[in-house]
Every structure is written in C-alpha cells, then in structure tokens.
Design a protein around this motif. Sequence first.
Motif, PDB file in Angstrom:
ATOM      1  N   GLN A  11       0.847  -1.199   0.000  1.00 32.85           N
ATOM      2  CA  GLN A  11       0.000   0.000   0.000  1.00 32.85           C
ATOM      3  C   GLN A  11       0.882   1.249   0.000  1.00 32.85           C
ATOM      4  OE1 GLN A  11      -2.746  -0.233   3.269  1.00 32.85           O
ATOM      5  NE2 GLN A  11      -3.436  -2.275   2.717  1.00 32.85           N
ATOM      6  N   SER A  12       1.462   1.534  -1.149  1.00 29.98           N
ATOM      7  CA  SER A  12       2.492   2.569  -1.231  1.00 29.98           C
ATOM      8  C   SER A  12       1.991   3.971  -0.898  1.00 29.98           C
ATOM      9  CB  SER A  12       3.144   2.554  -2.603  1.00 29.98           C
ATOM     10  OG  SER A  12       2.185   2.782  -3.606  1.00 29.98           O
ATOM     11  N   ASN A  13       0.841   4.370  -1.399  1.00 29.76           N
ATOM     12  CA  ASN A  13       0.364   5.737  -1.161  1.00 29.76           C
ATOM     13  C   ASN A  13       0.007   5.971   0.301  1.00 29.76           C
ATOM     14  OD1 ASN A  13       0.719   6.554  -3.829  1.00 29.76           O
ATOM     15  ND2 ASN A  13      -1.269   5.750  -4.426  1.00 29.76           N
ATOM     16  N   ASP A  14      -0.655   4.992   0.934  1.00 34.30           N
ATOM     17  CA  ASP A  14      -0.994   5.126   2.356  1.00 34.30           C
ATOM     18  C   ASP A  14       0.268   5.105   3.217  1.00 34.30           C
ATOM     19  OD1 ASP A  14      -3.696   5.238   1.761  1.00 34.30           O
ATOM     20  OD2 ASP A  14      -3.993   3.075   1.988  1.00 34.30           O
ATOM     21  N   LEU A  15       1.209   4.238   2.863  1.00 31.61           N
ATOM     22  CA  LEU A  15       2.465   4.139   3.601  1.00 31.61           C
ATOM     23  C   LEU A  15       3.241   5.453   3.534  1.00 31.61           C
ATOM     24  CD1 LEU A  15       4.615   2.486   5.143  1.00 31.61           C
ATOM     25  CD2 LEU A  15       5.491   1.752   2.911  1.00 31.61           C
ATOM     26  N   ALA A  16       3.283   6.061   2.365  1.00 32.85           N
ATOM     27  CA  ALA A  16       4.044   7.304   2.167  1.00 32.85           C
ATOM     28  C   ALA A  16       3.591   8.396   3.141  1.00 32.85           C
ATOM     29  CB  ALA A  16       3.905   7.784   0.730  1.00 32.85           C
ATOM     30  N   LYS A  17       2.326   8.406   3.518  1.00 28.47           N
ATOM     31  CA  LYS A  17       1.801   9.419   4.436  1.00 28.47           C
ATOM     32  C   LYS A  17       2.306   9.221   5.867  1.00 28.47           C
ATOM     33  CE  LYS A  17      -2.403   9.692   1.713  1.00 28.47           C
ATOM     34  NZ  LYS A  17      -3.783   9.247   1.633  1.00 28.47           N
ATOM     35  N   LEU A  18       2.806   8.031   6.170  1.00 28.70           N
ATOM     36  CA  LEU A  18       3.250   7.718   7.532  1.00 28.70           C
ATOM     37  C   LEU A  18       4.772   7.674   7.657  1.00 28.70           C
ATOM     38  CD1 LEU A  18       0.627   4.937   8.324  1.00 28.70           C
ATOM     39  CD2 LEU A  18       0.573   7.345   8.982  1.00 28.70           C
ATOM     40  N   LEU A  19       5.464   8.235   6.671  1.00 30.26           N
ATOM     41  CA  LEU A  19       6.928   8.229   6.657  1.00 30.26           C
ATOM     42  C   LEU A  19       7.474   9.645   6.623  1.00 30.26           C
ATOM     43  CD1 LEU A  19       7.420   5.425   3.995  1.00 30.26           C
ATOM     44  CD2 LEU A  19       7.650   5.189   6.464  1.00 30.26           C
ATOM     45  N   VAL A  20       8.630   9.823   7.250  1.00 33.76           N
ATOM     46  CA  VAL A  20       9.342  11.089   7.259  1.00 33.76           C
ATOM     47  C   VAL A  20      10.786  10.767   6.890  1.00 33.76           C
ATOM     48  CG1 VAL A  20      10.058  13.040   8.692  1.00 33.76           C
ATOM     49  CG2 VAL A  20       7.873  11.933   9.126  1.00 33.76           C
ATOM     50  N   ASP A  70       5.505   6.457  -5.205  1.00 33.10           N
ATOM     51  CA  ASP A  70       6.540   5.977  -6.132  1.00 33.10           C
ATOM     52  C   ASP A  70       7.892   5.816  -5.448  1.00 33.10           C
ATOM     53  OD1 ASP A  70       4.776   5.854  -8.272  1.00 33.10           O
ATOM     54  OD2 ASP A  70       5.259   7.877  -8.965  1.00 33.10           O
ATOM     55  N   THR A  71       8.257   6.755  -4.570  1.00 31.87           N
ATOM     56  CA  THR A  71       9.585   6.680  -3.961  1.00 31.87           C
ATOM     57  C   THR A  71       9.707   5.531  -2.961  1.00 31.87           C
ATOM     58  OG1 THR A  71       8.992   8.352  -2.302  1.00 31.87           O
ATOM     59  CG2 THR A  71      10.181   9.123  -4.256  1.00 31.87           C
ATOM     60  N   VAL A  72       8.588   5.026  -2.422  1.00 31.33           N
ATOM     61  CA  VAL A  72       8.657   3.903  -1.468  1.00 31.33           C
ATOM     62  C   VAL A  72       8.682   2.541  -2.161  1.00 31.33           C
ATOM     63  CG1 VAL A  72       7.555   5.228   0.368  1.00 31.33           C
ATOM     64  CG2 VAL A  72       6.167   3.714  -1.051  1.00 31.33           C
ATOM     65  N   GLN A  73       8.524   2.504  -3.469  1.00 30.51           N
ATOM     66  CA  GLN A  73       8.478   1.232  -4.208  1.00 30.51           C
ATOM     67  C   GLN A  73       9.707   0.346  -3.999  1.00 30.51           C
ATOM     68  OE1 GLN A  73       6.065  -0.457  -5.714  1.00 30.51           O
ATOM     69  NE2 GLN A  73       4.692   1.182  -5.092  1.00 30.51           N
ATOM     70  N   PRO A  74      10.934   0.889  -3.954  1.00 32.42           N
ATOM     71  CA  PRO A  74      12.093   0.006  -3.718  1.00 32.42           C
ATOM     72  C   PRO A  74      11.978  -0.802  -2.419  1.00 32.42           C
ATOM     73  CG  PRO A  74      12.832   2.111  -4.543  1.00 32.42           C
ATOM     74  CD  PRO A  74      11.361   2.257  -4.270  1.00 32.42           C
ATOM     75  N   LEU A  75      11.423  -0.192  -1.362  1.00 34.44           N
ATOM     76  CA  LEU A  75      11.224  -0.921  -0.103  1.00 34.44           C
ATOM     77  C   LEU A  75      10.188  -2.027  -0.284  1.00 34.44           C
ATOM     78  CD1 LEU A  75      11.616  -1.383   2.938  1.00 34.44           C
ATOM     79  CD2 LEU A  75       9.823   0.323   3.318  1.00 34.44           C
ATOM     80  N   LEU A  76       9.110  -1.731  -0.982  1.00 41.20           N
ATOM     81  CA  LEU A  76       8.055  -2.726  -1.191  1.00 41.20           C
ATOM     82  C   LEU A  76       8.565  -3.885  -2.048  1.00 41.20           C
ATOM     83  CD1 LEU A  76       4.996  -0.351  -1.709  1.00 41.20           C
ATOM     84  CD2 LEU A  76       5.899  -1.323   0.404  1.00 41.20           C
ATOM     85  N   THR A  77       9.402  -3.582  -3.020  1.00 42.73           N
ATOM     86  CA  THR A  77      10.013  -4.630  -3.843  1.00 42.73           C
ATOM     87  C   THR A  77      10.911  -5.508  -2.979  1.00 42.73           C
ATOM     88  OG1 THR A  77       9.971  -3.192  -5.786  1.00 42.73           O
ATOM     89  CG2 THR A  77      11.487  -5.070  -5.864  1.00 42.73           C
TER      90      THR A  77
END
Length: 175
Positions: free
Chosen positions: A19-28, A39-46
């Motif tokens: 859930q990349s878009n929801d996850l991005a909101k909870l990251l700093v 998009d920028t969190v995709q490497p972690l999800l991969t």
Amino acid sequence: QAGKDKQIANITDMISDNQSNDLAKLLVSDNPNLKITGDTVQPLLTYARTHQDYVTNMRTDLQKNGQSADHTFTLIKSGHTMLFFPVYKLKVTTMHPTISTNVANATITANGDALATSKNDHYSYKAGPLFPGHYTFKLSGSQSNKSVKVNLISSSDTTKDVNLSVKAAKTAKDT
C-alpha cells in the motif's frame, strides 16, 4: 489506531500489503531533499516482497526498541490525536550510494529513473537521497551496457559503492 503497537502493526502491514500511497503518508525522511510518495517507497516494497522476514523483524524491533535492527527506520512521535493519543510515523534513513563506471557518455539509471550521464571513462557519481530498498542500477552507453542489482536497506548501505564498470574490449596485437 490509538496504541503505539497498533500503529506499528498498521505501518508494517502497509509494507507487506504493498500500500504505497498510504504508507508514504506515515513516513518522514532524514533528508528534506527526498520527497516521499507512493513511487519513492516502491524500492522498499520490492525488497519486502522477497524478504518477508524483514518486515516481521522490523515490527518486533520497532515495538521493543523504537527502531529497526539495521537502524534504517526509527519510530517518532508526530503530533497527537484527540489531544492526548500520540501519532507515530517512521523516520527513514536515506541512501547515498556512489556509482562508478569506466564508460564515458553513458546514462546511469536507478529502477528506470535517470540519475546522471558519465562525463569520462573514470566517472564517479554520488546518488541520492534514495529511499531504502531494492535497486537495479543500469549503465547504457553507445557500445556498453551493464546492470547491477543492489539492496540498499541497512545503515551500512547508506554510502555503498556500486560498480558499473565494463570490461575493456580486447585489442588485437599486430603480428
């Protein structure tokens, strides 16, 4: 979502469930130059898809110590809800690999996104800030191509060296 453990479980479930878009909101980010998006969190999800135990261990470490064992993710308070329930986010340590090549005028990409063009045949480029995770670095030149897969996931990887050098073509000797 009031409890700390519940919020940590929610964040790590988002990683596992892609859930990349929801996850991005909870990251700093620890670097203001990295804009965190779906998009920028995709490497972690991969990375998490092929290393599911990483997310499980991360959840346990965040609950016990407030940070992942590799020191890449740290739990931080980010305000309050209903005046007294703390809201938690994950602070991310960004990666800054050094990419080197021996091919001049070649394009260097990370997961398909252009990073730089080599200026000479002993070129070195400090990439970043990149989000932690799995990357495929590619070198595309007029006559040379190379691809290297790298996991940039722990704090020891923050300045990892990535070598995109190509073996020199053998030259024929005059007889």
